[in-house]
Design a protein around this motif. Structure first.
Motif, PDB file in Angstrom:
ATOM      1  N   HIS A  58       0.827  -1.216   0.000  1.00  0.00           N
ATOM      2  CA  HIS A  58       0.000   0.000   0.000  1.00  0.00           C
ATOM      3  C   HIS A  58       0.859   1.262   0.000  1.00  0.00           C
ATOM      4  CE1 HIS A  58      -3.630  -2.329   0.280  1.00  0.00           C
ATOM      5  NE2 HIS A  58      -3.103  -3.001   1.287  1.00  0.00           N
ATOM      6  N   GLU A  59       1.961   1.253   0.749  1.00  0.00           N
ATOM      7  CA  GLU A  59       2.876   2.401   0.739  1.00  0.00           C
ATOM      8  C   GLU A  59       3.518   2.562  -0.635  1.00  0.00           C
ATOM      9  OE1 GLU A  59       5.752   2.304   3.949  1.00  0.00           O
ATOM     10  OE2 GLU A  59       4.211   1.635   5.367  1.00  0.00           O
ATOM     11  N   CYS A  60       3.864   1.452  -1.239  1.00  0.00           N
ATOM     12  CA  CYS A  60       4.500   1.481  -2.558  1.00  0.00           C
ATOM     13  C   CYS A  60       3.538   2.043  -3.612  1.00  0.00           C
ATOM     14  CB  CYS A  60       4.956   0.077  -2.949  1.00  0.00           C
ATOM     15  SG  CYS A  60       5.804   0.033  -4.531  1.00  0.00           S
ATOM     16  N   THR A  61       2.304   1.549  -3.622  1.00  0.00           N
ATOM     17  CA  THR A  61       1.349   2.034  -4.628  1.00  0.00           C
ATOM     18  C   THR A  61       0.971   3.492  -4.376  1.00  0.00           C
ATOM     19  OG1 THR A  61      -0.550   1.123  -3.412  1.00  0.00           O
ATOM     20  CG2 THR A  61       0.419  -0.258  -5.142  1.00  0.00           C
ATOM     21  N   LYS A  62       0.970   3.903  -3.120  1.00  0.00           N
ATOM     22  CA  LYS A  62       0.708   5.322  -2.820  1.00  0.00           C
ATOM     23  C   LYS A  62       1.826   6.187  -3.399  1.00  0.00           C
ATOM     24  CE  LYS A  62       0.047   8.601   0.902  1.00  0.00           C
ATOM     25  NZ  LYS A  62       0.281   8.890   2.307  1.00  0.00           N
ATOM     26  N   ARG A  63       3.060   5.773  -3.182  1.00  0.00           N
ATOM     27  CA  ARG A  63       4.194   6.528  -3.731  1.00  0.00           C
ATOM     28  C   ARG A  63       4.137   6.547  -5.269  1.00  0.00           C
ATOM     29  NH1 ARG A  63      10.612   5.197  -3.077  1.00  0.00           N
ATOM     30  NH2 ARG A  63      11.212   6.091  -5.069  1.00  0.00           N
ATOM     31  N   SER A  65       1.566   6.309  -7.183  1.00  0.00           N
ATOM     32  CA  SER A  65       0.470   7.192  -7.586  1.00  0.00           C
ATOM     33  C   SER A  65       0.886   8.658  -7.495  1.00  0.00           C
ATOM     34  CB  SER A  65      -0.753   6.929  -6.698  1.00  0.00           C
ATOM     35  OG  SER A  65      -1.774   7.854  -6.972  1.00  0.00           O
ATOM     36  N   GLU A  66       1.548   9.016  -6.405  1.00  0.00           N
ATOM     37  CA  GLU A  66       2.012  10.401  -6.224  1.00  0.00           C
ATOM     38  C   GLU A  66       3.046  10.781  -7.276  1.00  0.00           C
ATOM     39  OE1 GLU A  66       3.325  10.502  -2.144  1.00  0.00           O
ATOM     40  OE2 GLU A  66       1.259  10.441  -1.384  1.00  0.00           O
ATOM     41  N   TRP A  96       1.640   0.084 -13.248  1.00  0.00           N
ATOM     42  CA  TRP A  96       1.293   0.825 -12.038  1.00  0.00           C
ATOM     43  C   TRP A  96       0.394   1.967 -12.462  1.00  0.00           C
ATOM     44  CZ3 TRP A  96       6.514   1.612  -8.952  1.00  0.00           C
ATOM     45  CH2 TRP A  96       6.769   0.475  -8.179  1.00  0.00           C
ATOM     46  N   TRP A  97      -0.813   1.972 -11.965  1.00  0.00           N
ATOM     47  CA  TRP A  97      -1.759   3.056 -12.227  1.00  0.00           C
ATOM     48  C   TRP A  97      -1.994   3.265 -13.730  1.00  0.00           C
ATOM     49  CZ3 TRP A  97      -4.543   3.864  -8.191  1.00  0.00           C
ATOM     50  CH2 TRP A  97      -3.993   3.681  -6.934  1.00  0.00           C
TER      51      TRP A  97
END
Length: 170
Positions: A58-63, A65-66, A96-97
Protein backbone atom coordinates in the motif's frame (compact mmCIF):
# COMPACT_ATOMS: atom_id res chain seq x y z
CA UNK A 1 25.35 -6.00 -36.92
CA UNK A 2 22.15 -5.58 -34.91
CA UNK A 3 22.50 -5.72 -31.14
CA UNK A 4 19.66 -6.19 -28.63
CA UNK A 5 19.14 -5.07 -25.04
CA UNK A 6 16.62 -6.29 -22.49
CA UNK A 7 15.84 -3.41 -20.11
CA UNK A 8 13.46 -3.99 -17.25
CA UNK A 9 12.12 -2.57 -14.03
CA UNK A 10 10.78 -5.11 -11.57
CA UNK A 11 9.43 -4.90 -8.07
CA UNK A 12 9.94 -7.71 -5.61
CA UNK A 13 8.76 -7.21 -2.04
CA UNK A 14 4.97 -7.06 -1.50
CA UNK A 15 2.92 -7.29 -4.69
CA UNK A 16 -0.66 -7.88 -5.70
CA UNK A 17 -0.60 -11.43 -6.99
CA UNK A 18 -3.61 -13.56 -7.95
CA UNK A 19 -6.01 -11.62 -5.76
CA UNK A 20 -3.76 -11.42 -2.71
CA UNK A 21 -0.88 -9.34 -1.45
CA UNK A 22 2.19 -11.56 -1.28
CA UNK A 23 5.92 -11.11 -0.80
CA UNK A 24 7.73 -11.93 -4.03
CA UNK A 25 11.38 -12.88 -3.70
CA UNK A 26 11.78 -12.19 -7.42
CA UNK A 27 9.61 -9.64 -9.17
CA UNK A 28 7.36 -10.77 -12.03
CA UNK A 29 9.11 -8.61 -14.63
CA UNK A 30 12.49 -9.99 -13.57
CA UNK A 31 11.18 -13.50 -14.21
CA UNK A 32 9.99 -12.40 -17.67
CA UNK A 33 13.30 -10.66 -18.48
CA UNK A 34 15.38 -13.63 -17.35
CA UNK A 35 13.21 -16.00 -19.39
CA UNK A 36 13.55 -13.79 -22.46
CA UNK A 37 17.33 -13.66 -21.97
CA UNK A 38 17.46 -17.45 -22.38
CA UNK A 39 15.58 -17.16 -25.69
CA UNK A 40 17.46 -14.40 -27.51
CA UNK A 41 20.98 -13.07 -27.79
CA UNK A 42 20.77 -9.82 -25.84
CA UNK A 43 22.46 -7.88 -23.09
CA UNK A 44 20.31 -7.34 -20.00
CA UNK A 45 19.98 -4.30 -17.72
CA UNK A 46 17.79 -3.87 -14.67
CA UNK A 47 16.56 -0.36 -13.87
CA UNK A 48 17.05 0.18 -10.14
CA UNK A 49 15.98 3.18 -8.15
CA UNK A 50 18.28 5.28 -5.94
CA UNK A 51 15.45 5.73 -3.42
CA UNK A 52 14.02 2.23 -3.01
CA UNK A 53 10.29 1.76 -3.26
CA UNK A 54 8.66 0.75 0.05
CA UNK A 55 8.33 -2.92 0.96
CA UNK A 56 4.68 -2.49 1.99
CA UNK A 57 2.33 -2.85 -1.01
CA UNK A 58 0.00 0.00 0.00
CA UNK A 59 2.88 2.40 0.74
CA UNK A 60 4.50 1.48 -2.56
CA UNK A 61 1.35 2.03 -4.63
CA UNK A 62 0.71 5.32 -2.82
CA UNK A 63 4.19 6.53 -3.73
CA UNK A 64 3.78 5.32 -7.33
CA UNK A 65 0.47 7.19 -7.59
CA UNK A 66 2.01 10.40 -6.22
CA UNK A 67 4.96 10.14 -8.62
CA UNK A 68 2.62 9.77 -11.56
CA UNK A 69 0.33 12.60 -10.42
CA UNK A 70 3.31 14.93 -9.87
CA UNK A 71 5.14 13.79 -13.03
CA UNK A 72 8.12 12.81 -10.85
CA UNK A 73 11.18 11.22 -12.40
CA UNK A 74 12.93 9.03 -9.80
CA UNK A 75 16.70 8.83 -10.08
CA UNK A 76 18.19 5.64 -11.53
CA UNK A 77 20.96 3.83 -9.68
CA UNK A 78 23.89 3.00 -11.98
CA UNK A 79 22.37 4.23 -15.25
CA UNK A 80 23.68 2.92 -18.54
CA UNK A 81 26.32 5.14 -20.10
CA UNK A 82 24.74 4.80 -23.54
CA UNK A 83 22.33 2.72 -25.61
CA UNK A 84 23.88 3.75 -28.94
CA UNK A 85 25.14 0.26 -29.76
CA UNK A 86 21.64 -1.26 -29.55
CA UNK A 87 19.11 -1.39 -32.38
CA UNK A 88 16.46 -3.36 -30.52
CA UNK A 89 15.21 -2.75 -26.98
CA UNK A 90 12.95 -5.16 -25.12
CA UNK A 91 11.39 -2.99 -22.41
CA UNK A 92 9.91 -4.82 -19.43
CA UNK A 93 7.86 -3.09 -16.76
CA UNK A 94 4.87 -3.58 -14.52
CA UNK A 95 1.58 -1.77 -14.80
CA UNK A 96 1.29 0.82 -12.04
CA UNK A 97 -1.76 3.06 -12.23
CA UNK A 98 -2.57 2.14 -15.85
CA UNK A 99 0.91 2.85 -17.22
CA UNK A 100 4.59 2.14 -16.65
CA UNK A 101 6.28 3.27 -13.42
CA UNK A 102 7.74 6.77 -13.63
CA UNK A 103 11.25 5.39 -13.13
CA UNK A 104 10.84 3.69 -16.52
CA UNK A 105 9.91 7.11 -17.90
CA UNK A 106 13.15 8.44 -16.38
CA UNK A 107 15.02 5.79 -18.33
CA UNK A 108 13.20 6.55 -21.59
CA UNK A 109 13.84 10.29 -21.27
CA UNK A 110 17.55 9.71 -20.62
CA UNK A 111 18.47 8.28 -24.03
CA UNK A 112 17.86 8.82 -27.72
CA UNK A 113 15.60 6.09 -29.11
CA UNK A 114 15.53 7.43 -32.67
CA UNK A 115 15.11 4.52 -35.12
CA UNK A 116 15.42 1.95 -32.33
CA UNK A 117 12.93 -0.93 -32.25
CA UNK A 118 11.13 -1.05 -28.90
CA UNK A 119 9.19 -4.14 -27.83
CA UNK A 120 7.18 -3.32 -24.67
CA UNK A 121 6.44 -6.17 -22.28
CA UNK A 122 4.12 -5.39 -19.38
CA UNK A 123 3.33 -7.48 -16.31
CA UNK A 124 -0.10 -6.90 -14.76
CA UNK A 125 -2.77 -8.51 -12.62
CA UNK A 126 -5.71 -7.81 -14.91
CA UNK A 127 -5.20 -4.34 -16.37
CA UNK A 128 -3.10 -5.32 -19.38
CA UNK A 129 -0.93 -2.68 -21.04
CA UNK A 130 -3.09 0.17 -19.72
CA UNK A 131 -2.08 3.35 -21.54
CA UNK A 132 1.62 2.51 -21.46
CA UNK A 133 1.87 2.07 -25.25
CA UNK A 134 0.49 5.55 -25.93
CA UNK A 135 2.80 6.94 -23.22
CA UNK A 136 5.72 5.18 -24.93
CA UNK A 137 4.79 6.83 -28.24
CA UNK A 138 4.90 10.23 -26.54
CA UNK A 139 8.20 9.54 -24.76
CA UNK A 140 9.94 7.95 -27.77
CA UNK A 141 8.28 9.54 -30.82
CA UNK A 142 11.15 8.72 -33.20
CA UNK A 143 11.41 5.06 -32.22
CA UNK A 144 9.89 2.09 -34.01
CA UNK A 145 7.37 0.94 -31.44
CA UNK A 146 6.10 -2.62 -31.77
CA UNK A 147 2.83 -3.95 -30.36
CA UNK A 148 3.10 -4.51 -26.64
CA UNK A 149 2.88 -7.87 -24.94
CA UNK A 150 1.00 -8.06 -21.65
CA UNK A 151 1.67 -10.98 -19.35
CA UNK A 152 -0.43 -11.76 -16.30
CA UNK A 153 1.94 -11.46 -13.34
CA UNK A 154 0.67 -14.51 -11.51
CA UNK A 155 1.43 -16.61 -14.61
CA UNK A 156 5.02 -15.49 -15.30
CA UNK A 157 6.50 -18.87 -14.44
CA UNK A 158 5.07 -20.20 -17.71
CA UNK A 159 5.72 -17.10 -19.82
CA UNK A 160 8.11 -18.64 -22.36
CA UNK A 161 5.36 -19.64 -24.81
CA UNK A 162 3.66 -16.27 -24.44
CA UNK A 163 6.96 -14.53 -25.20
CA UNK A 164 7.51 -16.74 -28.25
CA UNK A 165 4.01 -16.01 -29.60
CA UNK A 166 3.94 -12.34 -28.63
CA UNK A 167 7.35 -11.45 -30.01
CA UNK A 168 6.83 -13.28 -33.28
CA UNK A 169 9.63 -15.80 -32.93
CA UNK A 170 12.27 -13.21 -31.95
Amino acid sequence: MSKSLIVYFSHNKENYFSGNIVNLEKGNVQVIAETLSTMIDADIYQIKEVDAYPFDYHECTKRASEELKNNTRPQILDPLESIDEYDTIYLGYLNWWSTMPTIVMTFLESYDFTNKHIYPICSHEGSGMGRSESDLKKLCPNSILHKGLSIHGSHVDGCRQQLERGLGGK
